[in-house]
Design a protein around this motif. Sequence first.
Motif, short mmCIF file in Angstrom:
data_model
loop_
_atom_site.label_atom_id
_atom_site.label_comp_id
_atom_site.label_asym_id
_atom_site.label_seq_id
_atom_site.Cartn_x
_atom_site.Cartn_y
_atom_site.Cartn_z
N SER A 51 -2.03 105.64 52.54
CA SER A 51 -2.82 104.93 53.55
C SER A 51 -3.02 103.46 53.19
O SER A 51 -3.01 102.59 54.07
N SER A 84 -10.26 106.24 62.25
CA SER A 84 -9.64 107.38 62.93
C SER A 84 -8.20 107.09 63.30
O SER A 84 -7.30 107.91 63.08
N GLU A 86 -6.09 104.96 61.92
CA GLU A 86 -5.20 104.85 60.76
C GLU A 86 -5.06 106.18 60.01
O GLU A 86 -4.02 106.43 59.40
N LEU A 87 -6.07 107.03 60.05
CA LEU A 87 -5.92 108.36 59.46
C LEU A 87 -4.94 109.20 60.28
O LEU A 87 -4.16 109.98 59.72
N LEU A 88 -4.97 109.05 61.61
CA LEU A 88 -3.98 109.73 62.44
C LEU A 88 -2.59 109.20 62.13
O LEU A 88 -1.62 109.97 62.09
N GLN A 89 -2.47 107.90 61.89
CA GLN A 89 -1.20 107.32 61.49
C GLN A 89 -0.73 107.90 60.16
O GLN A 89 0.46 108.22 59.99
N THR A 90 -1.64 108.04 59.21
CA THR A 90 -1.28 108.64 57.92
C THR A 90 -0.76 110.05 58.11
O THR A 90 0.26 110.45 57.51
N HIS A 91 -1.45 110.82 58.94
CA HIS A 91 -0.96 112.17 59.27
C HIS A 91 0.47 112.11 59.76
O HIS A 91 1.34 112.87 59.32
N ALA A 137 -5.40 114.87 56.90
CA ALA A 137 -5.56 113.52 57.44
C ALA A 137 -5.92 113.57 58.92
O ALA A 137 -6.76 112.79 59.39
N SER A 141 -9.41 112.27 60.63
CA SER A 141 -9.39 111.26 61.69
C SER A 141 -10.36 111.62 62.82
O SER A 141 -10.94 110.73 63.46
N GLN A 162 -8.79 110.59 71.05
CA GLN A 162 -7.97 110.83 69.87
C GLN A 162 -7.34 112.22 69.87
O GLN A 162 -6.19 112.38 69.42
#
Length: 356
Positions: A51, A84, A86-91, A137, A141, A162
């Motif tokens: 991340s 939220s 960027e955590l979805l992006q990490t996922h 992740a 998010s 989201q």
Amino acid sequence: MTQQILERVAGYEHRFNTLFEEYFDTLSAGLDAPSFSRFTPECLRLLRELSLRGGKRIRVVLLHEAARLVTEEPVGGLDAAALSIELLQTHGLVHDDLIDDSPTRRGGPSTYYAYRERFPDHPQAALGLTVLAGDLALALSLRVLLEAKVPVGVRQAMVEVQTRAAADTFVGQIVDLERDFAAAPDEEVLHQVADYKSARYSILAPLQLGLLAAGEQPARFEKELRQYARLVGICGQMSDDYLDLFGDAATMGKPTGTDIRAGKHSYTVRALLASVDDAERRVVEAALGDASCTPETIAAVREMGERRGVAAGMRADMRGYAEQASAVAAGWRPRWREEAVTFFEQLPLWSVERAR
């Protein structure tokens, strides 16, 4: 983009990177896990490393600029929304690298390959832990939104945005894989993949979240927001596909031709197959899906594309979609603040500049 906009963008990125680091610093204490577990802290460490390792944070920029459409005053809930996003992006990155069997991401090992190195004798465990890291992740998010200090109605609306964006992205991943089983997907199929796989979570959701945080009701403008996001998403995906063959490897920091070697029916591949003669088509089709395809063959395919006008044609198409998106954003001027509208007008054209 103007110097003023670039300074705002740099400020968003710097501030968010500090926020993201602080979030991971406190995450271990806030996550309920058995005290004996060694794998859970390791999973969090890998998510943290991925991340915090690079990324332009364009989704965070879109979020803040969407709020600025309504007001230049400080807006509550943007930090939670940014986390939220960027955590979805990490996922997505964790699962993308697993699907694509990618060894690296953002200049370091992918989560999947980190686990493969950690458990060389347990490949199934490495695979399972990678899936679970991505799932964690995703859950995080949504949790940061549930804990956001905003009115209940706003919080619920953000979670709905989201959740819908995540579901659309999963469908996008499915149809992205399905696309490559088709002999020659038409342009509308490629547009749909770009829309579902990236535009809806990378562009539409940040727009909706920023407007919600600023007290606006994005549902009132659903059609035009979706139209803008789709056009920008198409333009951005075309730019990525173009650069994969016609870009400069040294500038990008990765070799060209990865989509061809992976057998992806990208915008570039579709344009190539529609433009070359029979002999050239055989060269392209032989290279498509050949993981051992040599740099010399990729260079030959590139030369074909330039000679046949594929590169120039793609640049013209990108410019056309960017101009359409800019026109949609220009229509927001009577309703929303000038400087933020200008940002959304200029953003699509930046994708075209990037593909020069």
